[in-house]
Motif scaffolding. Structure first.
Motif, PDB file in Angstrom:
ATOM      1  N   ALA A  55      39.185  27.313  28.818  1.00 54.37           N
ATOM      2  CA  ALA A  55      38.000  28.083  29.218  1.00 54.37           C
ATOM      3  C   ALA A  55      38.365  29.550  29.449  1.00 54.37           C
ATOM      4  O   ALA A  55      37.624  30.450  29.056  1.00 54.37           O
ATOM      5  CB  ALA A  55      37.381  27.482  30.478  1.00 54.37           C
ATOM      6  N   SER A  56      39.502  29.785  30.077  1.00 54.84           N
ATOM      7  CA  SER A  56      39.931  31.154  30.338  1.00 54.84           C
ATOM      8  C   SER A  56      40.173  31.928  29.050  1.00 54.84           C
ATOM      9  O   SER A  56      39.879  33.116  28.970  1.00 54.84           O
ATOM     10  CB  SER A  56      41.208  31.152  31.186  1.00 54.84           C
ATOM     11  OG  SER A  56      41.649  32.469  31.412  1.00 54.84           O
ATOM     12  N   MET A  57      40.707  31.246  28.037  1.00 60.06           N
ATOM     13  CA  MET A  57      40.987  31.902  26.757  1.00 60.06           C
ATOM     14  C   MET A  57      39.800  31.861  25.802  1.00 60.06           C
ATOM     15  O   MET A  57      39.856  32.460  24.722  1.00 60.06           O
ATOM     16  CB  MET A  57      42.209  31.269  26.098  1.00 60.06           C
ATOM     17  CG  MET A  57      43.505  31.578  26.831  1.00 60.06           C
ATOM     18  SD  MET A  57      44.970  30.914  26.012  1.00 60.06           S
ATOM     19  CE  MET A  57      44.981  31.836  24.483  1.00 60.06           C
ATOM     20  N   GLY A  58      38.753  31.125  26.152  1.00 61.17           N
ATOM     21  CA  GLY A  58      37.574  31.061  25.304  1.00 61.17           C
ATOM     22  C   GLY A  58      37.777  30.260  24.037  1.00 61.17           C
ATOM     23  O   GLY A  58      37.166  30.546  23.000  1.00 61.17           O
ATOM     24  N   VAL A  59      38.649  29.246  24.088  1.00 57.33           N
ATOM     25  CA  VAL A  59      38.893  28.366  22.941  1.00 57.33           C
ATOM     26  C   VAL A  59      38.688  26.918  23.379  1.00 57.33           C
ATOM     27  O   VAL A  59      38.590  26.624  24.571  1.00 57.33           O
ATOM     28  CB  VAL A  59      40.326  28.542  22.371  1.00 57.33           C
ATOM     29  CG1 VAL A  59      40.521  29.959  21.850  1.00 57.33           C
ATOM     30  CG2 VAL A  59      41.377  28.211  23.420  1.00 57.33           C
ATOM     31  N   SER A  60      38.636  25.998  22.423  1.00 54.74           N
ATOM     32  CA  SER A  60      38.512  24.585  22.773  1.00 54.74           C
ATOM     33  C   SER A  60      39.841  24.086  23.348  1.00 54.74           C
ATOM     34  O   SER A  60      40.888  24.715  23.159  1.00 54.74           O
ATOM     35  CB  SER A  60      38.147  23.773  21.528  1.00 54.74           C
ATOM     36  OG  SER A  60      39.259  23.715  20.655  1.00 54.74           O
ATOM     37  N   ARG A  61      39.775  22.943  24.041  1.00 54.04           N
ATOM     38  CA  ARG A  61      41.004  22.374  24.605  1.00 54.04           C
ATOM     39  C   ARG A  61      41.995  22.037  23.502  1.00 54.04           C
ATOM     40  O   ARG A  61      43.197  22.256  23.635  1.00 54.04           O
ATOM     41  CB  ARG A  61      40.707  21.130  25.442  1.00 54.04           C
ATOM     42  CG  ARG A  61      41.878  20.697  26.307  1.00 54.04           C
ATOM     43  CD  ARG A  61      41.625  19.381  27.014  1.00 54.04           C
ATOM     44  NE  ARG A  61      41.461  18.263  26.095  1.00 54.04           N
ATOM     45  CZ  ARG A  61      42.448  17.687  25.423  1.00 54.04           C
ATOM     46  NH1 ARG A  61      43.670  18.111  25.559  1.00 54.04           N
ATOM     47  NH2 ARG A  61      42.204  16.678  24.619  1.00 54.04           N
TER      48      ARG A  61
END
Length: 160
Positions: A55-61
């Motif tokens: 979430a912090s990096m704005g990508v999927s897990r």
């Protein structure tokens, strides 16, 4: 043709871009991308779980897990083989800094210092003009604006 990788969000500019083992500078270097370093920082230094990191990096897990796996593999290779590490490049965006005015509680965003933005100590509240503010970072507040003299990456308003 491979698909272009998602763009990861990064909190801060890096402090050091080159690590060279003593007496081993002639070996082929390992390139670590900035989003890979951010993945290591969030997971292994800050201690967030993978969902929070993603979430912090704005990508999927799943994407975060691939980025982290790649980063850890490169660091392990460099440590085991005594190869230099160079940190550069990648597919990322720098996050804006978020401040809260101590006087009027106004919250606003400012572009990162690394992209030509002002240092935190130079920024006044756009609402009331006060220089007293806190930097907001993932739900925590950091003091800001009193004698900033540490420079980039060494504390103060321009780092996390």
């Amino acid at each position: 043709m491979s698909r272009q990788r998602c763009c990861g969000l990064i909190d801060d500019a890096i402090v050091c871009q080159t690590f060279i083992p003593l007496g081993q500078s002639c070996l082929q270097e390992i390139i670590i991308l900035l989003e890979e370093l951010e993945a290591i920082r969030l997971k292994d230094k800050v201690g967030l779980d993978q969902v929070e990191c993603a979430a912090s990096m704005g990508v999927s897990r799943a994407t975060f897990q691939r980025i982290l796996g790649s980063a850890r593999s490169k660091v392990a290779t460099a440590l085991v083989e005594g190869r230099p590490i160079i940190i550069r490049g990648g597919n990322y965006l720098m996050k804006n800094r978020v401040f809260e005015c101590v006087g009027c509680a106004h919250v606003w965003e400012v572009e990162p210092c690394a992209l030509g933005g002002k240092h935190g100590y130079e920024i006044a509240c756009p609402n009331c003009g006060s220089m007293k503010k806190m930097k907001l970072n993932n739900g925590t507040k950091h003091a800001c604006g009193s004698g900033h003299n540490d420079g980039h990456g060494k504390g103060g308003c321009c780092s996390s």
